[in-house]
Write a protein that holds these residues in place. Structure first.
Motif, PDB file in Angstrom:
ATOM      1  N   LYS A 153       0.918  -1.244  -0.140  1.00 44.40           N
ATOM      2  CA  LYS A 153       0.157   0.071  -0.054  1.00 44.40           C
ATOM      3  C   LYS A 153       0.899   1.344  -0.078  1.00 44.40           C
ATOM      4  O   LYS A 153       0.637   2.200  -0.515  1.00 44.40           O
ATOM      5  CB  LYS A 153      -0.903   0.124   1.173  1.00 44.40           C
ATOM      6  CG  LYS A 153      -2.067   1.065   1.253  1.00 44.40           C
ATOM      7  CD  LYS A 153      -3.027   0.879   2.395  1.00 44.40           C
ATOM      8  CE  LYS A 153      -4.044   1.802   2.266  1.00 44.40           C
ATOM      9  NZ  LYS A 153      -5.192   1.632   3.433  1.00 44.40           N
ATOM     10  N   GLU A 154       1.982   1.186   0.796  1.00 46.28           N
ATOM     11  CA  GLU A 154       2.711   2.297   0.912  1.00 46.28           C
ATOM     12  C   GLU A 154       3.580   2.534  -0.404  1.00 46.28           C
ATOM     13  O   GLU A 154       3.770   3.515  -0.990  1.00 46.28           O
ATOM     14  CB  GLU A 154       3.579   2.182   2.288  1.00 46.28           C
ATOM     15  CG  GLU A 154       4.730   3.351   2.285  1.00 46.28           C
ATOM     16  CD  GLU A 154       4.186   4.640   2.220  1.00 46.28           C
ATOM     17  OE1 GLU A 154       4.991   5.872   1.695  1.00 46.28           O
ATOM     18  OE2 GLU A 154       3.002   4.881   2.780  1.00 46.28           O
ATOM     19  N   LYS A 155       4.310   1.264  -0.954  1.00 42.82           N
ATOM     20  CA  LYS A 155       4.895   1.161  -1.922  1.00 42.82           C
ATOM     21  C   LYS A 155       4.223   1.787  -3.429  1.00 42.82           C
ATOM     22  O   LYS A 155       4.790   2.374  -4.279  1.00 42.82           O
ATOM     23  CB  LYS A 155       5.272  -0.295  -2.115  1.00 42.82           C
ATOM     24  CG  LYS A 155       6.404  -0.562  -1.247  1.00 42.82           C
ATOM     25  CD  LYS A 155       6.968  -2.122  -1.499  1.00 42.82           C
ATOM     26  CE  LYS A 155       7.802  -2.747  -0.497  1.00 42.82           C
ATOM     27  NZ  LYS A 155       8.103  -4.175  -1.018  1.00 42.82           N
ATOM     28  N   ASP A 156       3.067   1.643  -3.187  1.00 43.15           N
ATOM     29  CA  ASP A 156       1.935   1.717  -4.473  1.00 43.15           C
ATOM     30  C   ASP A 156       2.147   3.480  -4.504  1.00 43.15           C
ATOM     31  O   ASP A 156       2.233   4.012  -5.750  1.00 43.15           O
ATOM     32  CB  ASP A 156       0.464   1.522  -4.119  1.00 43.15           C
ATOM     33  CG  ASP A 156       0.515   0.199  -4.865  1.00 43.15           C
ATOM     34  OD1 ASP A 156       1.266  -0.372  -5.344  1.00 43.15           O
ATOM     35  OD2 ASP A 156      -0.679  -0.102  -4.938  1.00 43.15           O
ATOM     36  N   THR A 157       2.380   4.163  -3.634  1.00 41.20           N
ATOM     37  CA  THR A 157       2.613   5.769  -3.653  1.00 41.20           C
ATOM     38  C   THR A 157       3.855   6.241  -4.258  1.00 41.20           C
ATOM     39  O   THR A 157       3.754   7.419  -4.673  1.00 41.20           O
ATOM     40  CB  THR A 157       2.454   6.347  -2.111  1.00 41.20           C
ATOM     41  OG1 THR A 157       3.506   5.848  -1.336  1.00 41.20           O
ATOM     42  CG2 THR A 157       1.167   5.812  -1.348  1.00 41.20           C
ATOM     43  N   GLN A 158       4.622   5.443  -4.206  1.00 38.82           N
ATOM     44  CA  GLN A 158       6.020   5.558  -4.945  1.00 38.82           C
ATOM     45  C   GLN A 158       6.102   5.086  -6.320  1.00 38.82           C
ATOM     46  O   GLN A 158       7.098   5.429  -7.112  1.00 38.82           O
ATOM     47  CB  GLN A 158       7.132   4.975  -4.181  1.00 38.82           C
ATOM     48  CG  GLN A 158       7.133   5.113  -2.755  1.00 38.82           C
ATOM     49  CD  GLN A 158       7.254   6.608  -2.341  1.00 38.82           C
ATOM     50  OE1 GLN A 158       7.967   7.433  -2.937  1.00 38.82           O
ATOM     51  NE2 GLN A 158       6.575   7.386  -1.444  1.00 38.82           N
ATOM     52  N   ARG A 159       5.137   4.336  -6.698  1.00 36.05           N
ATOM     53  CA  ARG A 159       4.904   3.659  -8.297  1.00 36.05           C
ATOM     54  C   ARG A 159       4.669   4.756  -9.204  1.00 36.05           C
ATOM     55  O   ARG A 159       3.537   5.746  -8.723  1.00 36.05           O
ATOM     56  CB  ARG A 159       3.927   2.446  -8.172  1.00 36.05           C
ATOM     57  CG  ARG A 159       4.725   1.663  -7.553  1.00 36.05           C
ATOM     58  CD  ARG A 159       3.859   0.079  -7.743  1.00 36.05           C
ATOM     59  NE  ARG A 159       4.661  -0.976  -7.200  1.00 36.05           N
ATOM     60  CZ  ARG A 159       4.480  -1.498  -5.893  1.00 36.05           C
ATOM     61  NH1 ARG A 159       3.514  -1.138  -4.971  1.00 36.05           N
ATOM     62  NH2 ARG A 159       5.362  -2.509  -5.478  1.00 36.05           N
ATOM     63  N   ASN A 160       5.084   4.865 -10.307  1.00 34.43           N
ATOM     64  CA  ASN A 160       4.723   5.797 -11.458  1.00 34.43           C
ATOM     65  C   ASN A 160       4.087   5.200 -12.491  1.00 34.43           C
ATOM     66  O   ASN A 160       4.501   4.564 -13.452  1.00 34.43           O
ATOM     67  CB  ASN A 160       5.863   6.387 -12.060  1.00 34.43           C
ATOM     68  CG  ASN A 160       5.902   7.530 -12.782  1.00 34.43           C
ATOM     69  OD1 ASN A 160       4.892   7.612 -13.574  1.00 34.43           O
ATOM     70  ND2 ASN A 160       6.755   8.465 -12.972  1.00 34.43           N
ATOM     71  N   PHE A 161       2.715   5.305 -12.353  1.00 36.53           N
ATOM     72  CA  PHE A 161       1.737   4.559 -13.393  1.00 36.53           C
ATOM     73  C   PHE A 161       2.164   5.089 -14.796  1.00 36.53           C
ATOM     74  O   PHE A 161       1.846   4.372 -15.690  1.00 36.53           O
ATOM     75  CB  PHE A 161       0.338   4.973 -13.002  1.00 36.53           C
ATOM     76  CG  PHE A 161      -0.650   3.758 -13.743  1.00 36.53           C
ATOM     77  CD1 PHE A 161      -0.587   2.440 -13.708  1.00 36.53           C
ATOM     78  CD2 PHE A 161      -1.786   4.243 -14.667  1.00 36.53           C
ATOM     79  CE1 PHE A 161      -1.260   1.787 -14.445  1.00 36.53           C
ATOM     80  CE2 PHE A 161      -2.516   3.425 -15.322  1.00 36.53           C
ATOM     81  CZ  PHE A 161      -2.493   2.314 -15.200  1.00 36.53           C
ATOM     82  N   ASP A 162       2.279   6.418 -15.014  1.00 38.05           N
ATOM     83  CA  ASP A 162       2.635   6.810 -16.198  1.00 38.05           C
ATOM     84  C   ASP A 162       3.877   6.011 -17.028  1.00 38.05           C
ATOM     85  O   ASP A 162       3.867   6.038 -17.969  1.00 38.05           O
ATOM     86  CB  ASP A 162       2.944   8.286 -16.286  1.00 38.05           C
ATOM     87  CG  ASP A 162       1.734   9.208 -16.357  1.00 38.05           C
ATOM     88  OD1 ASP A 162       0.678   8.569 -17.264  1.00 38.05           O
ATOM     89  OD2 ASP A 162       1.461  10.283 -16.003  1.00 38.05           O
ATOM     90  N   ARG A 163       4.711   5.758 -16.126  1.00 39.07           N
ATOM     91  CA  ARG A 163       6.054   4.989 -16.571  1.00 39.07           C
ATOM     92  C   ARG A 163       5.448   3.529 -17.196  1.00 39.07           C
ATOM     93  O   ARG A 163       6.034   3.253 -18.286  1.00 39.07           O
ATOM     94  CB  ARG A 163       7.078   4.782 -15.411  1.00 39.07           C
ATOM     95  CG  ARG A 163       8.239   4.390 -15.789  1.00 39.07           C
ATOM     96  CD  ARG A 163       9.412   4.666 -14.927  1.00 39.07           C
ATOM     97  NE  ARG A 163       9.221   4.449 -13.611  1.00 39.07           N
ATOM     98  CZ  ARG A 163       9.586   5.058 -12.636  1.00 39.07           C
ATOM     99  NH1 ARG A 163      10.178   6.099 -12.566  1.00 39.07           N
ATOM    100  NH2 ARG A 163       9.304   4.716 -11.429  1.00 39.07           N
ATOM    101  N   TYR A 164       4.563   2.948 -16.325  1.00 37.57           N
ATOM    102  CA  TYR A 164       3.864   1.651 -16.716  1.00 37.57           C
ATOM    103  C   TYR A 164       3.403   1.832 -18.116  1.00 37.57           C
ATOM    104  O   TYR A 164       3.536   1.240 -19.122  1.00 37.57           O
ATOM    105  CB  TYR A 164       2.936   1.007 -15.708  1.00 37.57           C
ATOM    106  CG  TYR A 164       2.193  -0.235 -16.392  1.00 37.57           C
ATOM    107  CD1 TYR A 164       3.040  -1.126 -16.642  1.00 37.57           C
ATOM    108  CD2 TYR A 164       1.130  -0.153 -16.878  1.00 37.57           C
ATOM    109  CE1 TYR A 164       2.383  -2.072 -17.194  1.00 37.57           C
ATOM    110  CE2 TYR A 164       0.338  -1.080 -17.635  1.00 37.57           C
ATOM    111  CZ  TYR A 164       1.126  -2.371 -17.621  1.00 37.57           C
ATOM    112  OH  TYR A 164       0.512  -3.097 -18.335  1.00 37.57           O
ATOM    113  N   LEU A 165       2.313   2.950 -18.318  1.00 36.28           N
ATOM    114  CA  LEU A 165       1.726   3.202 -19.472  1.00 36.28           C
ATOM    115  C   LEU A 165       2.740   3.397 -20.772  1.00 36.28           C
ATOM    116  O   LEU A 165       2.558   3.145 -21.766  1.00 36.28           O
ATOM    117  CB  LEU A 165       0.938   4.490 -19.405  1.00 36.28           C
ATOM    118  CG  LEU A 165      -0.218   4.126 -18.534  1.00 36.28           C
ATOM    119  CD1 LEU A 165      -1.192   5.488 -18.486  1.00 36.28           C
ATOM    120  CD2 LEU A 165      -1.251   2.929 -18.849  1.00 36.28           C
ATOM    121  N   ASP A 166       3.920   4.111 -20.459  1.00 39.58           N
ATOM    122  CA  ASP A 166       4.778   4.275 -21.612  1.00 39.58           C
ATOM    123  C   ASP A 166       5.316   2.834 -21.953  1.00 39.58           C
ATOM    124  O   ASP A 166       5.451   2.653 -22.953  1.00 39.58           O
ATOM    125  CB  ASP A 166       6.107   5.105 -20.932  1.00 39.58           C
ATOM    126  CG  ASP A 166       5.565   6.847 -20.722  1.00 39.58           C
ATOM    127  OD1 ASP A 166       4.711   6.900 -21.332  1.00 39.58           O
ATOM    128  OD2 ASP A 166       6.477   7.199 -20.047  1.00 39.58           O
TER     129      ASP A 166
END
Length: 434
Positions: A153-166
């Motif tokens: 849950k805390e780690k998700d705040t550090q994830r960059n979803f736009d980077r995944y979309l790229d």
């Protein structure tokens, strides 16, 4: 503004083909408990990665798969380029989590495309919008294997979803630019707030159409297997897709838009109870059921995409081959009642179903009659001739005391025995006068 002329041209072949093969294959064939094994068992990445180091399908022969699909009467195929686990069967530059880095050491998608094209089949690629392997895809909640792990849950705040979309857009671009003509792009799937522009869907579809203007796309950038999306309206979004994709169900009455337009749709169906290989799942549908359900799809203006789940060595299960062979034997005699056919305006008869291609009506007779078989809905004065589709033999229209009480109904004599020539589905071809 949605381009209906381009749309109708794109989907024309799809509505003629009617029958295709789905192939779910990947690392999950090794644990052999279905393609959702990581999620169902909430399996950590470190417990799944050993399958990557073991993956070596030494029996993989896509030419054999392609031959089986063609002999079954299938006209197109869709194979998993990347499933939810993030493992790629193609040689992507954007990840190391791919077949070329396993003991297999091969671009399995390139081989698949070459083999199926050689048999004259249209080819499609399945690509999962979901990715359980990518570090920037949300882990907590949803359907990720680690959805219940509080640390994520805390780690998700550090994830960059736009980077995944790229990353995701980049892989789709690779599939669209490196492998020749792709006929179907099958995305899976949207859920909760992960829908439409959450995937940068307009950008994605415009990119796809730049490189593959003829490709047809399913509706799952907007919806999951549940819901139809904006293609069911008169003002579809750019990313609406070209067809609706009901899963493990055949719509009871076919599918229409809000204004009554017939929708293009395809029911994706498993042969047993899993998409990916499941060693203990022997609950295979008999070929007779597959045939009848294919007919049902066509009689409602739909397609059937029938799945096979190859094992870890690269073999389609023997049970699946047997089903395909039996379906193929029926199709060799009766495919004219499937290809390029659609629903008839005539109401479904009690003893089967009806498909139609222009002036030809196909009565799929699935239960024997006492004496003559009624072809309800066809005025006798409009009938040019009636034939048994399997062998082209004439079927006579009787004129006797038994049928004369029903002058508005055409009867035909199919057999002199209590048994139909084909106990699964005997197809009667009625040619109407011009």
């Amino acid at each position: 503004m949605f381009d209906w002329a381009a749309y109708n041209k794109r989907v024309e072949w799809f509505q003629q083909a009617r029958f295709g093969m789905f192939i779910h294959w990947g690392l999950y064939a090794i644990p052999a408990r279905g393609e959702w094994v990581r999620s169902n068992e909430q399996m950590p990445e470190e417990d799944y990665l050993p399958f990557f180091n073991e993956f070596n399908p030494i029996d993989y022969d896509p030419k054999k798969w392609a031959k089986a699909a063609k002999e079954a009467g299938m006209k197109y195929v869709v194979m998993t380029a990347k499933h939810h686990d993030g493992f790629c069967l193609f040689d992507s530059d954007l990840t190391d989590f791919k077949a070329t880095n396993t003991p297999a050491g091969r671009d399995l998608i390139a081989e698949y495309l070459e083999a199926f094209r050689a048999e004259g089949l249209k080819v499609g690629l399945y690509y999962s919008l979901i990715d359980w392997h990518h570090p920037d895809y949300p882990h907590y909640g949803g359907n990720h294997p680690m959805r219940n792990c509080e640390a994520e849950k805390e780690k998700d705040t550090q994830r960059n979803f736009d980077r995944y979309l790229d990353y995701m857009h980049g892989q789709v671009k690779e599939l669209c630019t490196r492998y020749g003509r792709i006929d179907v792009m099958w995305f899976d799937f949207s859920y909760n707030d992960m829908v439409g522009e959450k995937w940068r869907a307009t950008e994605l579809v415009n990119m796809i159409r730049t490189y593959q203007p003829w490709v047809i796309i399913d509706n799952r950038l907007e919806v999951s297997g549940e819901g139809f999306g904006s293609i069911a309206t008169d003002n579809p979004n750019v990313y609406s897709g070209d067809f609706v994709s009901p899963e493990q169900i055949i719509p009871p009455y076919g599918l229409k838009s809000e204004s009554g337009r017939d929708l293009v749709w395809e029911a994706c169906i498993t042969m047993n109870d899993n998409w990916g290989y499941c060693a203990k799942d022997k609950n295979f549908k008999p070929a007779s059921t597959v045939i009848k359900k294919l007919v049902e799809c066509v009689s409602k203006n739909g397609n059937m995409l029938l799945n096979v789940g190859p094992d870890a060595r690269g073999n389609i299960p023997d049970e699946s081959y047997r089903i395909l062979a039996e379906v193929g034997a029926w199709m060799k005699k009766n495919s004219a009642s499937i290809y390029n056919c659609r629903a008839s305006a005539i109401e479904k008869p009690e003893n089967g179903r009806i498909t139609q291609n222009g002036r030809k009506l196909y009565y799929h007779v699935m239960e024997p009659a006492i004496s003559s078989v009624p072809l309800i809905g066809v005025p006798r004065d409009q009938v040019k001739h009636v034939r048994l589709l399997a062998d082209g033999s004439e079927l006579q229209i009787p004129n006797n005391w038994k049928v004369n009480n029903y002058p508005d109904i055409v009867f035909v004599n199919i057999t002199d025995t209590p048994y139909l020539p084909d106990p699964v589905d005997t197809v009667v071809e009625v040619t109407l006068k011009d």
